[in-house]
Design an enzyme around this catalytic site. Sequence first.
Site, PDB file in Angstrom:
ATOM      1  N   LYS A  22     -88.092   7.686  12.969  1.00 27.60           N
ATOM      2  CA  LYS A  22     -87.752   9.079  12.640  1.00 27.60           C
ATOM      3  C   LYS A  22     -88.765  10.018  13.283  1.00 27.60           C
ATOM      4  CE  LYS A  22     -89.074  10.902   8.548  1.00 27.60           C
ATOM      5  NZ  LYS A  22     -89.816  12.164   8.613  1.00 27.60           N
ATOM      6  N   ASN A  23     -90.061   9.682  13.142  1.00 30.87           N
ATOM      7  CA  ASN A  23     -91.104  10.612  13.582  1.00 30.87           C
ATOM      8  C   ASN A  23     -91.371  10.576  15.077  1.00 30.87           C
ATOM      9  OD1 ASN A  23     -91.198  11.417  10.982  1.00 30.87           O
ATOM     10  ND2 ASN A  23     -93.123  10.386  10.473  1.00 30.87           N
ATOM     11  N   CYS A 118     -93.501  21.813   0.837  1.00 32.55           N
ATOM     12  CA  CYS A 118     -92.597  20.730   0.476  1.00 32.55           C
ATOM     13  C   CYS A 118     -93.275  20.001  -0.692  1.00 32.55           C
ATOM     14  CB  CYS A 118     -92.362  19.799   1.652  1.00 32.55           C
ATOM     15  SG  CYS A 118     -93.779  18.789   1.995  1.00 32.55           S
ATOM     16  N   ARG A 123     -98.567  22.298   3.492  1.00 32.59           N
ATOM     17  CA  ARG A 123     -98.226  21.930   4.871  1.00 32.59           C
ATOM     18  C   ARG A 123     -98.060  23.159   5.778  1.00 32.59           C
ATOM     19  NH1 ARG A 123     -94.179  17.168   4.869  1.00 32.59           N
ATOM     20  NH2 ARG A 123     -95.153  16.780   6.874  1.00 32.59           N
ATOM     21  N   PRO A 124     -99.131  23.916   5.941  1.00 28.37           N
ATOM     22  CA  PRO A 124     -99.090  25.092   6.814  1.00 28.37           C
ATOM     23  C   PRO A 124     -98.935  24.692   8.287  1.00 28.37           C
ATOM     24  CG  PRO A 124    -101.317  24.628   6.104  1.00 28.37           C
ATOM     25  CD  PRO A 124    -100.444  23.674   5.365  1.00 28.37           C
ATOM     26  N   VAL A 125     -98.673  25.706   9.112  1.00 31.60           N
ATOM     27  CA  VAL A 125     -98.544  25.464  10.560  1.00 31.60           C
ATOM     28  C   VAL A 125     -99.540  26.322  11.340  1.00 31.60           C
ATOM     29  CG1 VAL A 125     -96.155  24.663  10.583  1.00 31.60           C
ATOM     30  CG2 VAL A 125     -96.619  27.130  10.618  1.00 31.60           C
ATOM     31  N   ASP A 126    -100.628  26.703  10.674  1.00 30.78           N
ATOM     32  CA  ASP A 126    -101.615  27.585  11.311  1.00 30.78           C
ATOM     33  C   ASP A 126    -102.211  26.983  12.582  1.00 30.78           C
ATOM     34  OD1 ASP A 126    -102.694  25.808   9.217  1.00 30.78           O
ATOM     35  OD2 ASP A 126    -104.628  26.521   9.926  1.00 30.78           O
ATOM     36  N   GLN A 127    -102.363  25.661  12.609  1.00 32.91           N
ATOM     37  CA  GLN A 127    -102.946  25.029  13.803  1.00 32.91           C
ATOM     38  C   GLN A 127    -101.975  25.083  14.991  1.00 32.91           C
ATOM     39  OE1 GLN A 127    -106.240  23.792  13.688  1.00 32.91           O
ATOM     40  NE2 GLN A 127    -106.110  24.877  11.734  1.00 32.91           N
ATOM     41  N   ASP A 310     -98.135   7.673   5.078  1.00 29.09           N
ATOM     42  CA  ASP A 310     -96.702   7.432   4.852  1.00 29.09           C
ATOM     43  C   ASP A 310     -96.434   6.054   4.255  1.00 29.09           C
ATOM     44  OD1 ASP A 310     -95.489   9.256   7.772  1.00 29.09           O
ATOM     45  OD2 ASP A 310     -96.271   9.892   5.835  1.00 29.09           O
ATOM     46  N   ILE A 332    -105.000  12.769   3.247  1.00 28.19           N
ATOM     47  CA  ILE A 332    -104.285  13.638   4.190  1.00 28.19           C
ATOM     48  C   ILE A 332    -103.572  14.789   3.488  1.00 28.19           C
ATOM     49  CG2 ILE A 332    -102.508  13.725   6.003  1.00 28.19           C
ATOM     50  CD1 ILE A 332    -104.841  12.009   6.873  1.00 28.19           C
ATOM     51  N   ARG A 402     -83.160  10.892   4.094  1.00 28.41           N
ATOM     52  CA  ARG A 402     -83.787  11.698   5.162  1.00 28.41           C
ATOM     53  C   ARG A 402     -84.473  10.803   6.172  1.00 28.41           C
ATOM     54  NH1 ARG A 402     -87.309  16.719   3.471  1.00 28.41           N
ATOM     55  NH2 ARG A 402     -87.383  16.629   5.741  1.00 28.41           N
TER      56      ARG A 402
HETATM   57  C1  EPZ Z   1     -96.371  14.203  10.351  1.00 29.05           C
HETATM   58  O1  EPZ Z   1     -96.293  15.386   9.588  1.00 29.05           O
HETATM   59  C2  EPZ Z   1     -95.240  13.314   9.843  1.00 29.05           C
HETATM   60  N1  EPZ Z   1     -93.957  13.987  10.066  1.00 29.05           N
HETATM   61  C3  EPZ Z   1     -95.445  13.025   8.367  1.00 29.05           C
HETATM   62  O2  EPZ Z   1     -94.436  12.111   7.971  1.00 29.05           O
HETATM   63  C4  EPZ Z   1     -96.811  12.354   8.166  1.00 29.05           C
HETATM   64  O3  EPZ Z   1     -97.028  12.158   6.788  1.00 29.05           O
HETATM   65  C5  EPZ Z   1     -97.906  13.245   8.746  1.00 29.05           C
HETATM   66  O4  EPZ Z   1     -97.622  13.538  10.138  1.00 29.05           O
HETATM   67  C6  EPZ Z   1     -99.286  12.587   8.680  1.00 29.05           C
HETATM   68  O5  EPZ Z   1     -99.253  11.374   9.360  1.00 29.05           O
HETATM   69  C7  EPZ Z   1     -93.419  13.969  11.302  1.00 29.05           C
HETATM   70  O6  EPZ Z   1     -93.989  13.413  12.243  1.00 29.05           O
HETATM   71  C8  EPZ Z   1     -92.097  14.651  11.451  1.00 29.05           C
HETATM   72  P1  EPZ Z   1     -99.936  16.803  10.065  1.00 29.05           P
HETATM   73  P2  EPZ Z   1     -97.149  16.680  10.055  1.00 29.05           P
HETATM   74  O7  EPZ Z   1     -99.734  18.072  10.817  1.00 29.05           O
HETATM   75  O8  EPZ Z   1     -97.291  16.695  11.513  1.00 29.05           O
HETATM   76  C9  EPZ Z   1    -102.684  19.837   7.645  1.00 29.05           C
HETATM   77  C10 EPZ Z   1     -92.763  11.267   6.634  1.00 29.05           C
HETATM   78  O9  EPZ Z   1     -92.855  10.758   5.523  1.00 29.05           O
HETATM   79  N2  EPZ Z   1    -102.230  20.846   8.627  1.00 29.05           N
HETATM   80  O10 EPZ Z   1    -100.482  15.620  10.774  1.00 29.05           O
HETATM   81  O11 EPZ Z   1     -96.530  17.851   9.377  1.00 29.05           O
HETATM   82  C11 EPZ Z   1    -101.532  19.320   6.773  1.00 29.05           C
HETATM   83  O12 EPZ Z   1    -101.323  20.183   5.675  1.00 29.05           O
HETATM   84  C12 EPZ Z   1     -93.503  12.542   6.963  1.00 29.05           C
HETATM   85  O13 EPZ Z   1     -92.091  10.781   7.598  1.00 29.05           O
HETATM   86  C13 EPZ Z   1    -102.688  22.159   8.513  1.00 29.05           C
HETATM   87  O14 EPZ Z   1    -103.458  22.489   7.610  1.00 29.05           O
HETATM   88  O15 EPZ Z   1     -98.556  16.387   9.398  1.00 29.05           O
HETATM   89  C14 EPZ Z   1    -102.015  17.949   6.358  1.00 29.05           C
HETATM   90  O16 EPZ Z   1    -102.893  18.088   5.262  1.00 29.05           O
HETATM   91  C15 EPZ Z   1     -94.125  13.129   5.732  1.00 29.05           C
HETATM   92  N3  EPZ Z   1    -102.260  23.090   9.421  1.00 29.05           N
HETATM   93  C16 EPZ Z   1    -102.807  17.473   7.582  1.00 29.05           C
HETATM   94  O17 EPZ Z   1    -103.131  18.663   8.332  1.00 29.05           O
HETATM   95  C17 EPZ Z   1    -101.422  22.774  10.450  1.00 29.05           C
HETATM   96  O18 EPZ Z   1    -101.080  23.673  11.264  1.00 29.05           O
HETATM   97  C18 EPZ Z   1    -102.028  16.516   8.489  1.00 29.05           C
HETATM   98  O19 EPZ Z   1    -100.796  17.138   8.755  1.00 29.05           O
HETATM   99  C19 EPZ Z   1    -100.963  21.439  10.550  1.00 29.05           C
HETATM  100  C20 EPZ Z   1    -101.389  20.482   9.640  1.00 29.05           C
END
Ligand code: EPZ
Length: 422
Positions: A22-23, A118, A123-127, A310, A332, A402
């Site tokens: 999926k990912n 969620c 899960r912000p997208v600031d980065q 995960d 995480i 999902r």
């Molecule tokens: C990916 O989510 C996966 N989803 C998630 O899988 C997985 O749990 C996660 O990576 C960690 O491995 C997909 O690939 C579609 P991150 P992602 O950005 O990219 C913080 C599943 O079950 N963060 O690596 O959204 C964030 O809040 C899903 O299949 C910021 O603060 O995760 C988290 O604490 C669930 N700002 C940490 O970083 C940002 O701009 C890691 O998040 C981005 C992230």
Amino acid sequence: MDKLRITGGRPLNGEVTISGAKNAALPEICAALLTADPVHLNNVPRLRDVATMRLLLDNMGVQTETHGERGGMSFVAPDSLNPEAPYELVKTMRASVLVLGPLLARFGRAKVSLPGGCAIGSRPVDQHIKGLQAMGAEIVVEHGYMVAQLPQGRSRLKGARIATDMVTVTGTENFLMAAALAEGETVLENAAQEPEIPDLAEMLIAMGAKIEGHGTSRIHIQGVDRLHGCTHQVVADRIEAGTFLCAVAATGGDVVLRHGRADHLDAVIDKLRDAGAQIEAGDGFIRVRASGRLKAQSFRTTEYPGFPTDMQAQFMALNCIATGTSKVTETIFENRFMHVNELVRLGAKIQTDGKVAVIEGIDRLQGATVMATDLRASASLVIAGLVAEGETIVDRIYHLDRGYDQMEAKLRGIGADIERIK
Ligand code: EPZ
């Protein structure tokens, strides 16, 4: 709302095929936005999130079609496409943010709804925003949307050095796709190393991108003027494979996972072996055998190649009926223990305090009605139901749909007493 009815206590035996990841499929569908040429993906898993991503691209004007056999899916993203991702679709799947990088790279503008939180955290997208701004994008947030464009007079993003505050999987993927068409060189410093990243990079390279270092924490991308179409096979889903390994370890039995990649699951396999499961791996398969109670294992989730967040909920279900006390630390996400209260309803002995859960292993769980809250929590409850005494009903399994391709059919195929009730 669909439910699963499970009668526990049966060992699992036989063979199951692991679907595409999926990912990996989600970013790779977005990569099709980077060219007007046809892009073909094989081994795409049949999941709700994939259907949502396909709808998102369809909504922009991308021609998409599926070829039933081998999970084939094709995309043609015309120059006349509308680079917008509306709230109605984005709110159901935060991975929609993955359209931002490719739309900016190819069209120079994008309007993407903020994903919203969620169940497992804010899960912000600031980065994502910070990295794309470093590449020259002007991004403002207004009325719940990220509105992105290039500055006057610029027709392309420019390469940059990007060092995010923390490792972000989809952030790394957005930057990879944006940098592939940017002017000049981009360096990602603390890039994510999850196997889905190299898989996406290999697809981009097949489209003509110049990328090195993917799979390490430092990735170099040399932008090119245009990308062409490609055919790419989606890598096998390591989390689906890990979920099945935990299920067999918990129930006992002997199962071969076809297409499972043991080299993507070192941390999980090490823990399962320490717990007492026998796991052997060969070319394109993993075999897991277990009998009797296993030894509970403590672990902490970290970025790849560490123990994956995960897989935390699924392994916790195993710890509930293993011998001994174990400690699980989730580093995480800030709220990824939603499955704990539901496991406790099945009789599990778990105490949580912030990021730490302490599990006291017991002989048996008792079947009950429980509720899925997020994707991997649902998988955890299914595993618990497979070992609980009597009948377990798992409600709200749209969460499971999902991210798992025909989970109950695959489990029934290896001997589980499980059925979906509408
Ligand atoms: C990916 O989510 C996966 N989803 C998630 O899988 C997985 O749990 C996660 O990576 C960690 O491995 C997909 O690939 C579609 P991150 P992602 O950005 O990219 C913080 C599943 O079950 N963060 O690596 O959204 C964030 O809040 C899903 O299949 C910021 O603060 O995760 C988290 O604490 C669930 N700002 C940490 O970083 C940002 O701009 C890691 O998040 C981005 C992230």
